[in-house]
Design a protein around this motif. Structure first.
Motif, mmCIF file in Angstrom:
data_model
loop_
_atom_site.group_PDB
_atom_site.id
_atom_site.type_symbol
_atom_site.label_atom_id
_atom_site.label_comp_id
_atom_site.label_asym_id
_atom_site.label_seq_id
_atom_site.Cartn_x
_atom_site.Cartn_y
_atom_site.Cartn_z
ATOM 1 N N GLU A 1 -5.095 -0.257 -8.151
ATOM 2 C CA GLU A 1 -6.354 0.176 -8.151
ATOM 3 C C GLU A 1 -7.452 0.006 -8.861
ATOM 4 O O GLU A 1 -7.535 0.427 -9.627
ATOM 5 N N GLU A 22 1.980 4.244 -2.845
ATOM 6 C CA GLU A 22 0.865 6.174 -2.686
ATOM 7 C C GLU A 22 1.818 6.672 -2.737
ATOM 8 O O GLU A 22 2.015 7.366 -3.454
ATOM 9 N N ASN A 23 3.371 6.319 -2.670
ATOM 10 C CA ASN A 23 4.917 6.537 -2.823
ATOM 11 C C ASN A 23 5.481 6.184 -3.937
ATOM 12 O O ASN A 23 5.389 7.779 -4.921
ATOM 13 N N ASP A 35 -4.255 6.510 -5.757
ATOM 14 C CA ASP A 35 -5.226 6.947 -4.632
ATOM 15 C C ASP A 35 -5.629 5.556 -3.104
ATOM 16 O O ASP A 35 -6.042 4.217 -3.560
ATOM 17 N N VAL A 36 -5.192 5.225 -2.192
ATOM 18 C CA VAL A 36 -5.125 4.593 -0.987
ATOM 19 C C VAL A 36 -7.010 3.972 -0.947
ATOM 20 O O VAL A 36 -7.022 2.971 -0.448
ATOM 21 N N ASP A 37 -7.404 4.149 -0.891
ATOM 22 C CA ASP A 37 -8.911 4.499 -0.495
ATOM 23 C C ASP A 37 -10.006 3.390 -2.061
ATOM 24 O O ASP A 37 -10.790 2.508 -1.062
ATOM 25 N N GLN A 75 1.935 7.045 -7.190
ATOM 26 C CA GLN A 75 0.368 8.350 -7.035
ATOM 27 C C GLN A 75 -0.201 7.506 -7.357
ATOM 28 O O GLN A 75 -1.633 7.672 -7.785
ATOM 29 N N ILE A 87 0.343 -1.198 0.023
ATOM 30 C CA ILE A 87 0.131 0.253 -0.275
ATOM 31 C C ILE A 87 0.968 1.092 0.038
ATOM 32 O O ILE A 87 0.386 2.235 -0.504
ATOM 33 N N ALA A 88 1.747 1.334 0.369
ATOM 34 C CA ALA A 88 2.606 2.445 0.860
ATOM 35 C C ALA A 88 3.199 2.395 -0.491
ATOM 36 O O ALA A 88 3.630 3.560 -0.877
#
Length: 125
Positions: A121, A71-72, A77-79, A75, A67-68
């Protein structure tokens, strides 16, 4: 100078995390990995948080790492992340010996596993 950049094996909307040499048999690890396959990332984290199995905390760390990375590094969306793949494979096997009766030995195998988690995603519907 140097070698050219390696092609990305995953799609643009995917991120991966991998761990090698987890001290558990692949069969037992696959039971825990099966709990999170196809679920949303937040649901999978909650499922692993309250699992009774010892290895669930290590699987949770790998999922958090994926997940990290999403995100990092990519880019995303974590949700909207979903666990697209949680694959388990064999790694090395430590072999130990236990003395048995009449000068014989009993072989003890201590297997290790590897785990690969891919998060994707999901598209807006």
């Amino acid at each position: 100078m140097g070698k050219p950049k390696m092609e990305r094996r995953l799609a643009d909307n995917e991120a991966m995390a991998m761990v090698r040499n987890l001290r558990i048999s692949p069969q037992k690890l696959n039971l825990v990995a099966g709990l999170i396959r196809g679920k949303s990332a937040q649901t999978a984290l909650a499922e692993l948080q309250f699992s009774k199995r010892r290895i669930a905390q290590d699987v949770r760390k790998v999922l958090e790492s994926a997940i990290a990375n999403a995100e990092n590094n990519h880019q995303l969306d974590v949700d909207r992340l979903v666990v697209a793949e949680a694959s388990v494979g064999k790694s090395m096997v430590m072999r130990r010996f236990r003395p048995r009766a009449r000068g014989r030995v009993g072989r003890i195998q201590k297997p290790f596993s590897r785990l690969r988690v891919v998060v994707r995603e999901r598209e807006e519907a």
